[in-house]
Design an enzyme around this catalytic site. Structure first.
Site, PDB file in Angstrom:
ATOM      1  N   ASN A  79       0.806  -1.221   0.000  1.00 26.82           N
ATOM      2  CA  ASN A  79       0.000   0.000   0.000  1.00 26.82           C
ATOM      3  C   ASN A  79       0.843   1.278   0.000  1.00 26.82           C
ATOM      4  OD1 ASN A  79      -1.664  -2.109   2.076  1.00 26.82           O
ATOM      5  ND2 ASN A  79      -2.644  -1.423   0.184  1.00 26.82           N
ATOM      6  N   VAL A  86       1.592   7.023   0.279  1.00 23.29           N
ATOM      7  CA  VAL A  86       0.781   6.093   1.053  1.00 23.29           C
ATOM      8  C   VAL A  86      -0.630   6.058   0.472  1.00 23.29           C
ATOM      9  CG1 VAL A  86      -0.211   5.600   3.322  1.00 23.29           C
ATOM     10  CG2 VAL A  86       2.095   6.541   3.131  1.00 23.29           C
ATOM     11  N   CYS A  87      -1.117   4.864   0.193  1.00 21.98           N
ATOM     12  CA  CYS A  87      -2.454   4.720  -0.385  1.00 21.98           C
ATOM     13  C   CYS A  87      -3.347   3.959   0.591  1.00 21.98           C
ATOM     14  CB  CYS A  87      -2.347   3.978  -1.715  1.00 21.98           C
ATOM     15  SG  CYS A  87      -3.931   3.784  -2.528  1.00 21.98           S
ATOM     16  N   ILE A  88      -4.015   4.689   1.474  1.00 23.81           N
ATOM     17  CA  ILE A  88      -4.995   4.044   2.356  1.00 23.81           C
ATOM     18  C   ILE A  88      -6.295   4.828   2.287  1.00 23.81           C
ATOM     19  CG2 ILE A  88      -3.450   2.845   3.961  1.00 23.81           C
ATOM     20  CD1 ILE A  88      -3.668   5.230   5.848  1.00 23.81           C
TER      21      ILE A  88
ATOM     22  N   CYS B   4      -3.309   4.649  -6.871  1.00 24.25           N
ATOM     23  CA  CYS B   4      -3.296   5.681  -5.846  1.00 24.25           C
ATOM     24  C   CYS B   4      -2.270   6.760  -6.141  1.00 24.25           C
ATOM     25  CB  CYS B   4      -2.971   5.065  -4.505  1.00 24.25           C
ATOM     26  SG  CYS B   4      -3.624   5.981  -3.140  1.00 24.25           S
TER      27      CYS B   4
END
Ligand SMILES: [Zn+2]
Ligand SMILES: [Zn+2]
Lengths: 164, 143
Positions: A79, A86-88, B4
């Site tokens: 993630n 940061v990909c949350i 993302c």
């Protein structure tokens, strides 16, 4: 506006709600929109012993909009993008978009603070989510080659210790 | 999936305002920027912010509907009664006598400016994550 840095703002917040696992400061004393945080690798995970440096970049609309978090220390995690991003879910803005599978409750809410963000990041380190990996190679390795995955992280941990 | 880190890192609001991040520090010490002095900025979807006069017709309708729904939510002025809560959890400031508040159907209370800005982005109570429109609709049905 709640993003006020006074001497010991973080200290004060942390004393009220003691949280272990990180420390925080400003990147530059003149810019309260850029924070530098140090995350301690959680125990009983391959990240244990690491001191990982990251930046939190707050938009002017904070807390209406979430900050972005970027690891400055090399990281290996499904993630965390290879560029450190940061990909949350809790750092995703609400609304109908490409992250449509997330509910409003999982996404950014203006009640989140630096502490709740960092706690989510610490739990992400302990418990990766490979449904929407930011680092596809790390996600694949985590599933298919756990020993190699740990070895890569051990390198990151050593590097972070050397950089202290 | 896995996209993302492709999210645009520049915030188009700052472009619209002609500001860069350099002047952030001085603004931060005062109250939030006075949006009402400029053409309002709306957020038809995440990462999309437009001045009111640059919106498509569809976006205008969506925003008008949302504003209509928000206007049905009760407002009031803080009179010191603790039943309504003492602090706005969005800006983390205590309510001051005479400040404009808005009451959500879930009984959570915020500064009117703080929650209205949020409700334009997400129609959810930030404290209990109760969807505000569902609560509004059920109020209409029971009446
Ligand atoms: Zn407020
Ligand atoms: Zn609520």
């Amino acid at each position: 506006m709640r993003l006020i840095w006074s001497s010991g703002y973080v200290e004060l917040k942390l004393n009220k709600n003691p949280v272990e696992g990180f420390s925080a400061g400003l990147v530059d004393d003149d810019d309260i929109f850029k924070w530098e945080v140090m995350i301690y690798g959680p125990q009983d995970t391959p990240y244990e012993g690491g001191y990982f440096k990251a930046h939190l970049n707050f938009p002017k609309e904070y807390p209406q909009k979430p900050p972005k978090m970027i690891f400055m220390s090399p990281m290996w995690h499904p993630n965390i993008g290879e560029d450190g991003n940061v990909c949350i879910s809790i750092l995703h803005e609400p609304g109908d978009d490409k992250y449509g599978y997330e509910t409003a409750a999982e996404r950014w809410l203006p009640v989140h603070t630096v502490e709740t963000i960092l706690l989510s990041v610490i739990s992400m380190l302990a418990d990766p989510n490979d449904e929407s990996p930011a680092n596809v190679d790390a996600a694949k390795m985590w599933r298919e080659e756990p020993a190699e995955f740990r070895r890569r992280i051990t390198q990151c941990v050593r590097k972070s210790q050397d950089d202290l | 999936m896995g996209n993302c880190f492709k999210t645009p890192s520049t915030d188009d609001i700052s472009l619209l305002r002609g500001h860069d991040n350099q002047d952030g520090a001085e603004q931060a010490l005062g109250p939030p920027p006075p949006y009402q002095e400029r053409v309002p900025v709306y957020h038809p979807s995440p990462n999309v912010s437009r001045l009111a006069n640059q919106l498509s017709e569809e976006e205008q309708i969506k925003i008008a509907k949302r504003l209509g729904l928000i206007s049905h939510l009760p407002v009031g002025v803080y009179d010191g009664s603790s039943k309504k809560g003492k602090e706005c959890v969005i800006c983390m400031n205590e309510f001051i006598l005479g400040e404009s508040l808005r009451f959500l159907p879930c009984m959570h209370t915020y500064h009117r400016d703080c929650i209205d800005d949020w409700l334009m982005r997400s129609f959810t109570c930030p404290s209990c994550m109760e969807p505000v429109d569902a609560a509004l609709l059920s109020t209409y049905e029971t009446n």
